[in-house]
Design a protein around this motif. Sequence first.
Motif, mmCIF file in Angstrom:
data_model
loop_
_atom_site.group_PDB
_atom_site.id
_atom_site.type_symbol
_atom_site.label_atom_id
_atom_site.label_comp_id
_atom_site.label_asym_id
_atom_site.label_seq_id
_atom_site.Cartn_x
_atom_site.Cartn_y
_atom_site.Cartn_z
ATOM 1 N N ASN A 106 0.828 -1.211 0.000
ATOM 2 C CA ASN A 106 0.000 0.000 0.000
ATOM 3 C C ASN A 106 0.860 1.257 0.000
ATOM 4 O O ASN A 106 0.626 2.190 -0.776
ATOM 5 C CB ASN A 106 -0.917 0.007 1.215
ATOM 6 N N GLU A 107 1.851 1.274 0.880
ATOM 7 C CA GLU A 107 2.722 2.445 0.990
ATOM 8 C C GLU A 107 3.551 2.642 -0.277
ATOM 9 O O GLU A 107 3.729 3.770 -0.744
ATOM 10 C CB GLU A 107 3.641 2.298 2.203
ATOM 11 N N CYS A 109 2.855 1.683 -3.395
ATOM 12 C CA CYS A 109 2.020 2.172 -4.491
ATOM 13 C C CYS A 109 1.699 3.650 -4.330
ATOM 14 O O CYS A 109 1.789 4.431 -5.283
ATOM 15 C CB CYS A 109 0.735 1.358 -4.573
ATOM 16 N N GLU A 110 1.328 4.039 -3.132
ATOM 17 C CA GLU A 110 0.974 5.439 -2.888
ATOM 18 C C GLU A 110 2.162 6.351 -3.177
ATOM 19 O O GLU A 110 2.032 7.375 -3.853
ATOM 20 C CB GLU A 110 0.503 5.625 -1.451
ATOM 21 N N THR A 111 3.339 5.953 -2.673
ATOM 22 C CA THR A 111 4.538 6.768 -2.875
ATOM 23 C C THR A 111 4.905 6.863 -4.345
ATOM 24 O O THR A 111 5.149 7.953 -4.877
ATOM 25 C CB THR A 111 5.725 6.171 -2.096
ATOM 26 N N GLN A 114 2.341 8.834 -6.546
ATOM 27 C CA GLN A 114 2.373 10.263 -6.230
ATOM 28 C C GLN A 114 3.638 10.915 -6.801
ATOM 29 O O GLN A 114 3.603 12.060 -7.260
ATOM 30 C CB GLN A 114 2.324 10.467 -4.709
ATOM 31 N N LEU A 131 -6.290 -0.039 -4.741
ATOM 32 C CA LEU A 131 -5.488 1.126 -5.094
ATOM 33 C C LEU A 131 -6.272 2.409 -4.856
ATOM 34 O O LEU A 131 -5.715 3.443 -4.511
ATOM 35 C CB LEU A 131 -5.059 1.027 -6.561
ATOM 36 N N ASN A 132 -7.565 2.329 -4.999
ATOM 37 C CA ASN A 132 -8.434 3.473 -4.748
ATOM 38 C C ASN A 132 -8.923 3.513 -3.296
ATOM 39 O O ASN A 132 -9.813 4.285 -2.951
ATOM 40 C CB ASN A 132 -9.639 3.429 -5.701
ATOM 41 N N LYS A 133 -8.352 2.620 -2.455
ATOM 42 C CA LYS A 133 -8.722 2.525 -1.039
ATOM 43 C C LYS A 133 -10.206 2.218 -0.863
ATOM 44 O O LYS A 133 -10.819 2.596 0.143
ATOM 45 C CB LYS A 133 -8.346 3.799 -0.286
ATOM 46 N N ILE A 157 -9.355 6.861 -10.057
ATOM 47 C CA ILE A 157 -7.894 6.856 -10.173
ATOM 48 C C ILE A 157 -7.465 7.595 -11.431
ATOM 49 O O ILE A 157 -6.534 8.403 -11.419
ATOM 50 C CB ILE A 157 -7.367 5.402 -10.201
#
Length: 262
Positions: A106-107, A109-111, A114, A131-133, A157
């Motif tokens: 999760n971390e 992908c987010e990083t 972004q 991915l879209n939480k 997304i």
Amino acid sequence: MTRADSIWSDVKKIRANAPLVQNITNYVVMNNTANALLAVGASPAMVHSVDEVEEMVAFAGALVVNIGTLSRHWIDGMEMAMVKAKELGKPIVFDPVAVGATQLRNEACETLIQKAAPAIIRGNGSEILALNKAASGGKGVDSTAAAEDAVGAAQAISKEFGSVVVISGQTDFIISGDQVAKVENGTPMMTRLTGMGCTATAICGAFAAINPDSFEAAINAMYVMGICGEQALAKSTGPGSFQVAFLDALYNLTLAGIQDAL
């Protein structure tokens, strides 16, 4: 131009130009995806070290990032490569394998997204939802959500990051903002061996390298995956022979074969 002509035009460009597709991918599928890229006419590079990813991206037509077998130093390499690709205007294709299954994924992908928004994101229904939480993810790398269930998440997304989002499933959905395309070619046999989703991501990279329209590139790539899957099924008796037949189908794809499948 018909869809068949569009697909064939892209295939011819790949075969004529042999674009270098730089892959930071997982140990399980390196051989599969490299061979698939070669079969379709592209040139694969499987480079992940922080000491050389930026240099390799400079030569590449596209960058494919697949988080299947993650570790911290690989994440560092992915970030460096994606930022460099974005700086150089190279298309990035991102595969959030099993996002939602662990905090690390999760971390990461987010990083990564972004830092450098991909041109194309490809995943299964559960991965796109996670991915879209919107959900906690699937069963490891397997999807517990149908592709159509993730269309809303994919649109969110796409609008947030400006990415084309591909949802693989019995029907593939390709989404760019409010545009939604469907690809219904393919076979359930593709779920009976590892790496076919990762192969689809790599093939998207080959098409993105020669077609600046990411939406069209993704649509054509997914049609090629589905059509070649159907052709491979007709010449195979199980997963082992299917894998070989699929590579042969990529290599031998013709306009007539595309037209017959549509």
